[in-house]
Write an enzyme that holds these catalytic residues in place. Structure first.
Site, PDB file in Angstrom:
ATOM      1  N   GLN A  88       0.812  -1.220   0.000  1.00 22.80           N
ATOM      2  CA  GLN A  88       0.000   0.000   0.000  1.00 22.80           C
ATOM      3  C   GLN A  88       0.845   1.270   0.000  1.00 22.80           C
ATOM      4  O   GLN A  88       0.307   2.372   0.002  1.00 22.80           O
ATOM      5  CB  GLN A  88      -0.924  -0.016   1.232  1.00 22.80           C
ATOM      6  CG  GLN A  88      -1.859  -1.230   1.246  1.00 22.80           C
ATOM      7  CD  GLN A  88      -2.798  -1.262   2.436  1.00 22.80           C
ATOM      8  OE1 GLN A  88      -2.638  -0.511   3.396  1.00 22.80           O
ATOM      9  NE2 GLN A  88      -3.785  -2.140   2.378  1.00 22.80           N
ATOM     10  N   TRP A 248      -4.651   5.008  11.784  1.00 25.58           N
ATOM     11  CA  TRP A 248      -4.232   4.149  10.678  1.00 25.58           C
ATOM     12  C   TRP A 248      -3.386   4.862   9.633  1.00 25.58           C
ATOM     13  O   TRP A 248      -2.664   4.217   8.873  1.00 25.58           O
ATOM     14  CB  TRP A 248      -5.463   3.585   9.970  1.00 25.58           C
ATOM     15  CG  TRP A 248      -6.336   2.712  10.796  1.00 25.58           C
ATOM     16  CD1 TRP A 248      -7.502   3.061  11.417  1.00 25.58           C
ATOM     17  CD2 TRP A 248      -6.152   1.314  11.073  1.00 25.58           C
ATOM     18  NE1 TRP A 248      -8.043   1.971  12.063  1.00 25.58           N
ATOM     19  CE2 TRP A 248      -7.239   0.898  11.862  1.00 25.58           C
ATOM     20  CE3 TRP A 248      -5.170   0.386  10.721  1.00 25.58           C
ATOM     21  CZ2 TRP A 248      -7.374  -0.416  12.322  1.00 25.58           C
ATOM     22  CZ3 TRP A 248      -5.306  -0.905  11.167  1.00 25.58           C
ATOM     23  CH2 TRP A 248      -6.399  -1.303  11.961  1.00 25.58           C
ATOM     24  N   ASP A 309     -18.366  -0.043  12.635  1.00 23.00           N
ATOM     25  CA  ASP A 309     -16.969  -0.244  12.244  1.00 23.00           C
ATOM     26  C   ASP A 309     -16.524   0.793  11.222  1.00 23.00           C
ATOM     27  O   ASP A 309     -15.697   0.512  10.360  1.00 23.00           O
ATOM     28  CB  ASP A 309     -16.744  -1.663  11.692  1.00 23.00           C
ATOM     29  CG  ASP A 309     -15.267  -1.939  11.410  1.00 23.00           C
ATOM     30  OD1 ASP A 309     -14.414  -1.351  12.097  1.00 23.00           O
ATOM     31  OD2 ASP A 309     -14.978  -2.735  10.500  1.00 23.00           O
ATOM     32  N   ARG A 336     -15.598   7.661   6.111  1.00 22.54           N
ATOM     33  CA  ARG A 336     -16.013   6.285   5.848  1.00 22.54           C
ATOM     34  C   ARG A 336     -17.528   6.125   6.018  1.00 22.54           C
ATOM     35  O   ARG A 336     -18.129   5.246   5.422  1.00 22.54           O
ATOM     36  CB  ARG A 336     -15.253   5.364   6.812  1.00 22.54           C
ATOM     37  CG  ARG A 336     -15.420   3.884   6.547  1.00 22.54           C
ATOM     38  CD  ARG A 336     -14.183   3.150   6.997  1.00 22.54           C
ATOM     39  NE  ARG A 336     -14.452   1.819   7.502  1.00 22.54           N
ATOM     40  CZ  ARG A 336     -13.518   0.993   7.971  1.00 22.54           C
ATOM     41  NH1 ARG A 336     -12.250   1.393   7.994  1.00 22.54           N
ATOM     42  NH2 ARG A 336     -13.811  -0.199   8.426  1.00 22.54           N
TER      43      ARG A 336
END
Lengths: 579, 200
Positions: A88, A248, A309, A336
């Site tokens: 990534q 993250w 989530d 998200r």
């Protein structure tokens, strides 16, 4: 005696883990140190940081490769990384030297024009390590050093010329579920990282280390302890100790104010009723953190008491937006939870809500308070412990970690989106065991809970938005998922992969038309970069399918009748140029 | 090269409570820490780190029955697998000093075992390493649709009736077996070591 035992064991563990090594065939001479001024004002021919600039644009002004000639692009060189799983990381380039991180704690230094290996570093992983996300999203360059945050939660400083270890520090305990995926942020003489592990019930934080010595400078938790600001948004029990809030991705940074902006993951465990049904700051938020002091100077929570989530992993992009005749420095985030957020930072830190709107179908968030941005929910789509609920977008959200991009040439925001996939979750009680998964939703429930919306005709998209007007300018569909971070260039081209057909593509930034595509060895979920050496422009990207793209592929195989596409793993660095 | 100690001490981890259980099992009283207790503690830690041994019992890991010895009657057809740790019956120490000792234990239809898999099973009860051969995540789930053991992390699947071979997913190597046997009429015991390298 217990203290002696613990100390002895700890020392043994630390010694056993000091196993990183470099193979240095070619020390780099005449290395151009990466000053903070260069990071604040990056040269067009280099790619010195993961998103190209401090503001997180994913944009290069290079235009030798452009919309009129990109159809002729061809491979210049390739380099096999030798490892599997999700690649990534964007290749960073400093005056002809390329640095690439891969899964399995590996760093490669290559000649950016030829692909010749200059050195390689790999830190052996502990034998008992397991992680949900065995990936790495890039290094940081500062001075004559390279910094990398590793899967076993070590932060390592390497000599950028040789790959030799200068210092290394255990940021936290991998056996308790702590790990790192992000590229460090280098600013004000500090190297900042954040920890992942929300699915193991960690308590998240951002930490800064002195770039020279490796000594910890500050640590700012994403979940406050009792008595700290925000602690009143947690129940009066021990939930905060295992409250999640992973970090993250690398924070974006405003050099003018010295404030960094970090996207904070969801709270642990997943179901919000286990955390009192309360807001649970600072999970699913942007945190504004003063780089010098580590002080939390502002925040905005995208949605409270997450139960879906929806890690809000992305840091907001920083660019000027015009609304109602006023042009202001804005924070623009593609959340998200399926919504674009327009926020207004202040020099002191506090963040004001301006606007938010959905970019994919959403049946959870029903309204935003116009003053504060606080969301309202449809209770029918809000799962809980013992309460099943279907919700859209799915737990992977409208956009997961893959980066959006902003082009100052078009003024558009580009989003790698996913539409039409939904989830059903139902929580169950779960006991916390250090180092074990602490999700609070049985795995078969998670796996069996995905569904496609009735009448769906595609999943993946690239969307282009004018944030000034709040209007979508164009959208391009892909049959299945899109996990491709986006690079925008001064040549009017977007580069991105992300699909399960191995393709790496160039799109017209103004229209979305696909101008070029090339089949790689695997799937491209890495962030592309571009640079030039001796006046020749290159576009670089890693191809190596894995992690959540692999998971989602498996989900799609289970819910699309007759669909059975498998994407091979294994990493290759691809570098393209004009003939 | 300079190495900094972490802000907190990270010891080699084992479950303290389990070790104490083990120490008590050796007949050494808890309470005040003495040199004898220190040695016993160290011995228990060593036993806890050892891989499963012939004759070991199996104990529940997590849940309401955490640490209890598993009997054949605890396993039913069609239920999700248990995660278990081996237990040294002589010392009482649960071998949870390494997560590589985690075992996934389930009962499946014994009529479907192939000939090489059937030995080492007990009336359909079969044990595998719970450590995925791909990236070492716990193989904790049963995929009913695929009829396979399943790794949540990266979605590799393994066939329990065919010695744990890979059905699909990124794993390329089968899940190691752990042979079982009955001791007496009703005690489930481990009958040897793992059939292959644990983890990746």
């Amino acid at each position: 005696m217990r203290g002696l035992l613990t100390g002895t064991a700890a020392a043994a563990a630390l010694l056993a883990l000091m196993v990183g090594s470099a193979t240095s065939a070619n020390a780099i001479e005449n290395y151009n140190p990466v000053t903070e001024d260069r990071l604040d004002n990056p040269e067009p021919h280099n790619w010195l940081q993961v998103r190209g600039n401090r503001e997180g644009w994913g944009y290069s002004p290079l235009d030798q490769i452009n919309a009129s000639n990109v159809g002729s692009l061809q491979p210049a060189w390739l380099f096999s990384t030798g490892v599997q799983e999700g690649h990534q990381s964007p290749p960073l380039v400093n005056d002809g030297v390329m640095y690439v991180t891969t899964p399995m704690n590996q760093v490669l230094a290559l000649d950016a024009a030829t692909g010749k290996r200059l050195w390689r570093f790999q830190r052996e992983l502990p034998e008992d390590l397991f992680q949900l996300h065995p990936t790495n999203r890039g290094p940081a360059l500062l001075g004559d050093r390279l910094y990398v945050a590793l899967t076993d939660c070590f932060l390592v400083a390497l000599d950028a010329r040789t790959g030799e270890v200068i210092w290394e520090v255990a940021v936290d305990d991998y056996q308790a579920g702590y790990y790192m995926t992000l590229a460090p942020l280098a600013a004000k003489g500090k190297i900042m990282v954040g920890v992942s592990g929300g699915e193991y019930g960690i308590r998240g934080y951002i930490a800064a280390y002195d770039a020279e010595s490796g000594e910890e400078a500050w640590r700012t938790y994403t979940v406050p302890a009792p008595g700290e600001p925000g602690s009143d948004t947690w129940p009066d029990d021990d939930a905060w100790k295992t409250g999640g809030g992973s970090v993250w991705l690398t924070g974006n940074y405003d050099p003018e104010t010295g404030i960094s902006y970090w996207g904070i993951g969801n709270a642990a465990p997943w179901m919000g009723d286990t955390r009192g049904g309360m807001d649970n700051l600072y999970t699913t938020s942007v945190m504004a953190v003063n780089v010098e002091s580590g002080a939390l100077v502002g925040h905005h929570q995208y949605h409270w008491n997450d139960s879906w989530d929806w890690d809000e992993v992305s840091p907001p992009l920083i660019y000027d937006v015009t609304r109602d005749g006023e042009t202001f420095k804005a924070l623009v985030n593609v959340a998200r939870n399926g919504h674009i957020y327009l926020l207004k930072p202040t020099a002191e830190g506090p963040i004001e809500f301006v606007d938010a709107w959905n970019y994919v179908y959403s049946n959870v968030i029903t309204a935003f308070d116009p003053d504060t941005g606080r969301v309202s929910y449809d209770d029918n789509h809000w799962p809980g412990t013992g309460k099943a609920a279907l919700f859209c977008p799915s737990l992977w959200g409208g956009k997961d970690w893959p980066y959006s991009a902003y082009s100052p040439d078009t003024g558009l925001l580009y989003i790698p989106a996913n539409e039409n996939l939904c989830s059903t979750l139902e929580g169950a009680e779960e006991k916390y065991v250090p180092g074990e998964l602490y999700i609070g939703v049985p795995i078969p429930v998670i796996l069996g809970g995905f569904s496609l919306r009735e009448g769906w005709d595609h999943i993946g998209e690239i969307q282009a938005w004018n944030v000034d007007s709040g209007e979508e300018v164009w959208s391009k569909d892909f049959a299945h998922q899109n996990w491709g971070p986006i690079l925008a260039t001064g040549g009017g081209v977007l580069f991105s992969g992300g699909t399960n057909d191995h393709m790496f593509r160039a799109h017209d930034a103004a229209t979305g038309e696909t101008l070029w595509e090339y089949p790689t060895n695997s799937g491209v979920t890495a962030s592309p970069s571009t640079y030039s050496v001796d006046g020749k422009q290159y576009v670089a990207v890693q191809s190596g399918w894995g992690v959540d793209a692999e998971r989602k592929q498996d989900v799609l195989r289970g819910i699309i009748p007759g669909y059975d596409v498998h994407v091979p793993q294994g990493g290759v660095i691809w570098v393209f140029a004009l003939p | 090269m300079k190495a900094f100690r972490p802000a907190r001490s990270f010891g080699i981890r084992w479950n303290r409570r389990r070790v104490v259980q083990g120490v008590l099992g050796l007949g050494i009283a808890g309470g005040l820490v003495s040199p004898d207790a220190w040695m016993a503690d160290a011995d228990a830690a060593e036993i806890a780190r050892q891989r499963p041994q012939d004759g070991d019992q199996l104990t529940f890991f997590g849940g309401d029955r955490d640490g209890e010895v598993i009997a054949p009657a605890d396993l039913s057809l069609g239920e999700q697998p248990f995660i278990a740790y081996p237990r040294d019956p002589s010392s009482g120490v649960i071998r949870d000093g390494s997560r590589l000792n985690q075992i996934t234990l389930l009962r499946v239809d014994p009529a479907r075992f192939d000939d090489r898999t059937r030995p080492g099973t007990v009336d359909g009860i079969i044990a595998f390493s719970a450590t995925c051969t791909h990236q070492q995540c716990p193989v904790t789930a049963w995929d009913e649709q695929a009829e396979a053991l399943f790794c949540f992390c990266h979605r590799s699947r393994f066939d329990p009736w065919n010695a744990g071979k890979v059905v699909n997913g990124p794993a390329t190597r089968k899940l190691p077996r752990l042979p079982l046997r009955l001791e007496g009429e009703n005690e489930l015991r481990i009958a040897g070591g793992f059939s292959g390298r644990v983890g990746n």
